[in-house]
Design an enzyme around this catalytic site. Sequence first.
Site, PDB file in Angstrom:
ATOM      1  N   GLY A  66      16.920  11.277  -7.027  1.00  0.00           N
ATOM      2  CA  GLY A  66      18.018  11.890  -7.778  1.00  0.00           C
ATOM      3  C   GLY A  66      18.531  13.119  -7.032  1.00  0.00           C
ATOM      4  N   CYS A  70      10.560  24.831  -9.231  1.00  0.00           N
ATOM      5  CA  CYS A  70      10.854  25.876  -8.250  1.00  0.00           C
ATOM      6  C   CYS A  70      11.077  27.255  -8.874  1.00  0.00           C
ATOM      7  CB  CYS A  70      12.091  25.495  -7.445  1.00  0.00           C
ATOM      8  SG  CYS A  70      12.084  23.811  -6.928  1.00  0.00           S
TER       9      CYS A  70
END
Lengths: 95, 384
Positions: free
Chosen positions: B71, B323
């Site tokens: 993706g 992240c």
Amino acid sequence: MLQALAMGSEVRFVEGEEIKADAVEDVVYRLCPMHIMRLEERMKELRKGEVLELQTDYEGALSDIPEWCSKTGNELLGVEDTGEYFRFFIRKRAD
Amino acid sequence: MLRVYLDHMATTPVAREVLAEMQPYLQGSFGNPSRPYDLGAEAREAVERARQRVAELINASPGEIIFTSSGAEANNLAVRGLAEAHRRRGMHLITSAIEHHSTLNTFRSLQKQGYVVNFLPVTRAGEVLPEKVEEAITPSTVLISVMLANYEVGTLQAVREIAEIAHDRGVLVHTDAVAAAGNMEVDVEKLGVDALSLSSHTMYGPKGAGALYLREGLRIVPLIYSGVQEEGRRGGTENVPAIAGFGKACELARGALERVERLCWLRDKLIEGVLEIEGVELTGHAEKRLPNHASFIVEGVDGEALMLALSFEGIYAGNGTACISQVLRASPVLLAMGYPAELAQCSAIFTLGRETTRREIEYVLAKLPEVVGKLRRISPLWKG
């Protein structure tokens, strides 16, 4: 510069001269050898004497397409450089 | 100990039928799909069958599907590829502040190359307001990218409305449908988008496959240069087993969508129970949210600590995208939604799957208050 790239081949650059096409194939930004693969496919679909406009940004087409035309006997009417991509006009052989 | 997996936004297990679909292409029919002989043709057929299935899931044509590795690659390809292909029309781009990192970082990288990017703000519920999109459009805007559903808070965006506004002004629209696909209906015609990203491993397919829907006739500059693969739009030998599995996963997803009410019921039961704990708030939109998504701020409890502590009880949940800053462990999505940093680091996300049972939800509701209580007793963040 582009004219120089095409040196030695049969490319005739056209500008402001509208060549009427019977079909258009857009392979702009498609990777090599899509310009030749699509050209072969689309020319098979056209009738004798009809004109295909093939759009590609691939500079290698300036040598590949004239070579393909001379090998297959189809006629490269001219190429227009739009600044973003080339418009190749190819007439299907009549015989 | 019961093992309860409620982190389906991070990844899903590979469905049994998907694994069966993949196996022939790992050994027996292992050929390169670009080869004309029978081994190659078998692999080519698998890729094209998968393309058909992916297209059917989102109401597209097979020729409009470009397979990618993920993706994230699909988001990179859409944003960079469309921006570069339409650069001559303008260099202004619009996105939202709560997109996935693969989208946000592509836009940031384009900024360094001279593009001007608007990162639109969102509401406290995580909504991108269509009127904000309209205000941001300029004559040089070429692309808008707004996700269909947010990974962290589950909020659904008004993509159809945004696409209508954009198209009235001649602007292209991309949506990241990775979180949405497989969990709700995704129809490119109804949405009216020009490009849409999908991922295999969040819908019971294998990792290593994704796809970009690109409306027929649109030009895109490739990210990966090679040859004829994906019609010259994405180089590299196709990951045939993963693509075959992805296709099967899309076929299964169509059936699963019929059972979505059950998922909503379980989700609501979980939300209701979790909100009984003191100092807990639901994040994202209360109604306009993914059917399998329940996300919270648990005051005084660091999201990562909660995620680990729950795993010791056999419960696997999430705490935002991977992240997040290591210095300030706050979720950028929650910060963009207006939460202060001390709350934005207390994110807990439970995403249900097709295999989730009522018994599992009851187990989570029984364990969670105990785990939260323990963490709060040692937490400098908890003032309760």
